[in-house]
Design an enzyme around this catalytic site. Structure first.
Site, short mmCIF file in Angstrom:
data_model
loop_
_atom_site.label_atom_id
_atom_site.label_comp_id
_atom_site.label_asym_id
_atom_site.label_seq_id
_atom_site.Cartn_x
_atom_site.Cartn_y
_atom_site.Cartn_z
N GLU A 24 0.82 -1.21 0.00
CA GLU A 24 0.00 0.00 0.00
C GLU A 24 0.86 1.27 0.00
OE1 GLU A 24 -2.44 -2.96 -0.13
OE2 GLU A 24 -1.22 -2.87 1.67
N GLU A 78 2.82 -10.94 -4.89
CA GLU A 78 1.50 -11.14 -5.49
C GLU A 78 1.54 -10.98 -7.01
OE1 GLU A 78 -1.08 -9.60 -1.63
OE2 GLU A 78 -0.75 -8.22 -3.29
N TYR A 103 -6.85 -13.12 3.39
CA TYR A 103 -7.51 -12.01 4.07
C TYR A 103 -9.00 -12.34 4.17
CZ TYR A 103 -3.22 -9.35 3.61
OH TYR A 103 -1.91 -8.93 3.71
N GLU A 106 1.01 -14.13 3.95
CA GLU A 106 0.35 -12.95 4.51
C GLU A 106 -1.00 -13.40 5.04
OE1 GLU A 106 -0.14 -9.50 2.05
OE2 GLU A 106 1.90 -9.59 1.25
#
Length: 319
Positions: free
Chosen positions: A129, A187, A243, A276
Site C-alpha cells: 500500500e 502477489e 484475508y 500474509e
C-alpha cells in the site's frame, strides 16, 4: 475434539525455535536451513515460524525500531517479515542510500540481537500500500513495462537488487544471521513472466542467497501458481495471502466474506506457508478504528488463526 486440539497445540509448541542472539559476523556460527513437506528446519530441527510484519520505512527512527521488534518478540512471535522499499532507498537512477533511517544493515542486526527470524521481501515490487508499489518515481522515465523482462526495467531492477541483495546475504541464518527466507516479487498475478521470476531468483543466488526462496500468491493467480510445482519460475516454498475478513470495518460481525481463511498447500514437497495472513484492515469505508479492531480482534484471531493452524497444517505464518 478438545483432545485433538490440545495435541495439535502441544505439537506446535514443540516445533517452535528461535534464532540465538549473536555477536559480530566473524564470530557467528553458520547454520543449515532446509525444508520438507512439514516445515522449515534449522540444523535439522523443525521450526514453527510465527511472524509479524514491520515496515521500517513507516517508522523513520532507528532508535524506535528496537522498541517495535521487542514488542513483536514479547507478543509471542519468533519472526518478522520485512519489505525493503526500492523508492525509499533510490531517489535517482544509480543513487542509493542505506544510511540513517535507511540503514537496513542495522535493522537486520537488531533482529539478530533480539532472536527473531527474518523473512525479507526486497521486491522489486512490494505493494505494501505504498505509492507505486515501492517503485521509485524515476522508473516512470525508464523505457519498458515494469514487472516484466523488458530491457529497461530489467537493468533498473538488477541495479537495485545488486545493492540490496549483498546486505541481505550477509545476514542469513546460513551465515549465523536471522534471514530464514527470501521472498521474490509480491502477489505476481498479472502480466506474469516466468523469465522475470527466473531472473529475480538468479540475481538472488548470484549474490549469495542460500536460504529458501518464497513468493506470496493472491488474486486468483491459479494459472501462475499451478506452475510452481515444477514449471519455469517456480519458487521453492510458495506461500498464500489470506484475508478472510476483507476490509469491511462497518460490518465487523460478518465473518469470512473472502473465504474460510484456510491456507492452500501449493507444493507437496514444501510446507504450507501463510505468507500474509490478515491481522488488520484498511478502513476503506471510514468506519473508524473501533470497527476495524472488532473486524480482526481477539474473536477473529481465536477462530481463524487457530482454525488455519490446525486445518491447513501450516507451520509458517506471517501476519
Amino acid at each position: 475434539m478438545i483432545r485433538r486440539l490440545f495435541t495439535a497445540l502441544l505439537t506446535v509448541a514443540a516445533l517452535v525455535t528461535v534464532p540465538q542472539a549473536s555477536g559480530e559476523p566473524a564470530s557467528r556460527p553458520a547454520h543449515t536451513v532446509s525444508y520438507d513437506h512439514y516445515s522449515w528446519q534449522v540444523d535439522g530441527k523443525r521450526v514453527f515460524l510465527w511472524s509479524g510484519e514491520f515496515h521500517y520505512f513507516r517508522l523513520p527512527s532507528p532508535e524506535l525500531w528496537r522498541d517495535i521488534l521487542e514488542k513483536i518478540r514479547a507478543g509471542g512471535f519468533n519472526g518478522v517479515s520485512l519489505y525493503f522499499d526500492w523508492a525509499y532507498h533510490s531517489p535517482a537512477p544509480g543513487v542509493y542510500d542505506f544510511t540513517g533511517v535507511r540503514d537496513i544493515d542495522r535493522l537486520l542486526r537488531l533482529t539478530e540481537e533480539l532472536g527473531l527470524y527474518a523473512v525479507v521481501r526486497p521486491g522489486p515490487y512490494i505493494n505494501a500500500e505504498v505509492s507505486g508499489g515501492g517503485f521509485p518515481a524515476w522508473l516512470k522515465q525508464v523505457p519498458g513495462r515494469g514487472r516484466s523482462s523488458d530491457p529497461g526495467y530489467t537493468a533498473a531492477y538488477r541495479d537495485w537488487l545488486g545493492h540490496v541483495n549483498p546486505i541481505i546475504a550477509r545476514h542469513q541464518v546460513t551465515r549465523g544471521g536471522s534471514v530464514i527466507a527470501y521472498n521474490v516479487e509480491n502477489e505476481y498475478a498479472v502480466n506474469t513472466s516466468a523469465d522475470y521470476m527466473i531472473d529475480l531468483q538468479d540475481q538472488a543466488r548470484a549474490a549469495g542467497i542460500t536460504v529458501p526462496i518464497t513468493h506470496n500468491a493472491c488474486c486468483d493467480a491459479a494459472s501462475w501458481s499451478s506452475s510452481w510445482g515444477s514449471g519455469p519460475g517456480a519458487v521453492q516454498i510458495p506461500g498464500v495471502d489470506d484475508y478472510p475478513q476483507s476490509f469491511e470495518c462497518q460490518t465487523p460481525d460478518i465473518w469470512g466474506p473472502w473465504g474460510e481463511g484456510v491456507t492452500e498447500r501449493l507444493r507437496d514437497d514444501a510446507p504450507v506457508y501463510a505468507a500474509e495472513y490478515q491481522a488488520g484492515a484498511i478502513d476503506l469505508n471510514r468506519a473508524g478504528y473501533a470497527g476495524c479492531r472488532a473486524l480482526t480482534g481477539p474473536s477473529y484471531m481465536k477462530f481463524f488463526q487457530k482454525n488455519n493452524l490446525i486445518t491447513s497444517g501450516a507451520t509458517a505464518h506471517s501476519f
